[in-house]
Enzyme design. Sequence first.
Site, mmCIF file in Angstrom:
data_model
loop_
_atom_site.group_PDB
_atom_site.id
_atom_site.type_symbol
_atom_site.label_atom_id
_atom_site.label_comp_id
_atom_site.label_asym_id
_atom_site.label_seq_id
_atom_site.Cartn_x
_atom_site.Cartn_y
_atom_site.Cartn_z
ATOM 1 N N ARG A 88 38.561 64.208 67.552
ATOM 2 C CA ARG A 88 37.735 63.033 67.780
ATOM 3 C C ARG A 88 37.308 62.927 69.235
ATOM 4 O O ARG A 88 36.582 61.989 69.590
ATOM 5 C CB ARG A 88 38.526 61.789 67.415
ATOM 6 C CG ARG A 88 38.147 61.210 66.043
ATOM 7 C CD ARG A 88 38.978 59.976 65.864
ATOM 8 N NE ARG A 88 38.466 59.039 64.917
ATOM 9 C CZ ARG A 88 38.921 58.913 63.671
ATOM 10 N NH1 ARG A 88 39.807 59.742 63.201
ATOM 11 N NH2 ARG A 88 38.456 57.970 62.899
ATOM 12 N N ARG A 127 34.484 48.916 51.437
ATOM 13 C CA ARG A 127 35.547 49.901 51.262
ATOM 14 C C ARG A 127 36.870 49.189 50.943
ATOM 15 O O ARG A 127 37.173 48.145 51.521
ATOM 16 C CB ARG A 127 35.679 50.718 52.549
ATOM 17 C CG ARG A 127 36.578 51.911 52.397
ATOM 18 C CD ARG A 127 36.098 53.022 53.244
ATOM 19 N NE ARG A 127 36.742 52.999 54.560
ATOM 20 C CZ ARG A 127 36.838 54.076 55.318
ATOM 21 N NH1 ARG A 127 36.339 55.221 54.941
ATOM 22 N NH2 ARG A 127 37.421 54.002 56.491
ATOM 23 N N ARG A 160 41.157 47.271 54.586
ATOM 24 C CA ARG A 160 42.045 47.628 55.694
ATOM 25 C C ARG A 160 41.661 46.852 56.955
ATOM 26 O O ARG A 160 40.488 46.604 57.187
ATOM 27 C CB ARG A 160 41.896 49.130 55.990
ATOM 28 C CG ARG A 160 43.005 49.967 55.457
ATOM 29 C CD ARG A 160 42.735 51.447 55.497
ATOM 30 N NE ARG A 160 41.942 51.939 56.592
ATOM 31 C CZ ARG A 160 41.391 53.154 56.606
ATOM 32 N NH1 ARG A 160 41.569 53.975 55.596
ATOM 33 N NH2 ARG A 160 40.688 53.555 57.628
ATOM 34 N N ARG A 171 34.834 50.519 66.411
ATOM 35 C CA ARG A 171 35.052 51.931 66.040
ATOM 36 C C ARG A 171 33.759 52.726 66.179
ATOM 37 O O ARG A 171 33.781 53.892 66.587
ATOM 38 C CB ARG A 171 35.586 52.027 64.605
ATOM 39 C CG ARG A 171 37.010 51.541 64.486
ATOM 40 C CD ARG A 171 37.450 51.467 63.049
ATOM 41 N NE ARG A 171 37.714 52.773 62.474
ATOM 42 C CZ ARG A 171 37.855 53.002 61.167
ATOM 43 N NH1 ARG A 171 37.739 52.005 60.307
ATOM 44 N NH2 ARG A 171 38.101 54.206 60.731
#
Length: 214
Positions: A88, A127, A160, A171
């Site tokens: 990442r 999600r 989440r 993010r």
Amino acid sequence: MKIVMLGAPGAGKGTQAIKISEKYNIPHISTGDIFRSNIKQGTELGTEAKKYMDQGLLVPDELVVALVADRITKEDCKDGFVLDGFPRTIPQAEALDKELEKIEEKIDFAIEVDVKDENIIKRMAGRRACVDCGATYHIEYAPTKVEGICDQCGGKLILRDDDKPETVQKRLQVYHEQTRPLIEYYNGHNILKTVDGAIGIEDVFNNIVEILGA
Ligand code: AMP
């Protein structure tokens, strides 16, 4: 076949990584899953990682690199693996290349699943993840058979913490600043392949299979 999956959080790289792992019979290695399982088990690594994850930040390179270096040298990785969520950062990519050099190996494909930011934000809100086994679904694109219940283990589904809209924004910012430069990195190594991630799951996968070979 050694594969790295690239793309913004929520682009669907995890879903595709699982399908690749099943078709080509190579381990699926998700650093996010490893951290979540450590959090669940209450390990020291999990406690440390959670501090960063809850804020949408990256876990420090040194914690992640050691973990992946150990995992990819395990016996089941000798014919390949698909890395999901790692590397990442550029230092992580360099560390990965160095580890593989030691065993005279290299990454064969870096597959970028490309989805625009505005679609990502919409997707993440839908999600859902299983509290017990961590499997992920989408209320619209990949629903469970019974609403709110995991198909695989019967666990309860939740949104989440790191998929909540405010954390998703962070993010994405982190992705553009720290992870996006990997596109150029792998392009420079002539192994970058980009697929459109805005189409259906099976269509994305067919395009990936065309790249990897049947
Ligand atoms: P993921 O499930 O891949 O989206 O990962 C969830 C979270 O785990 C990320 O937002 C990071 O906080 C952390 N994480 C996972 N993989 C890495 C990595 N390679 N480097 C740093 N942090 C990571």
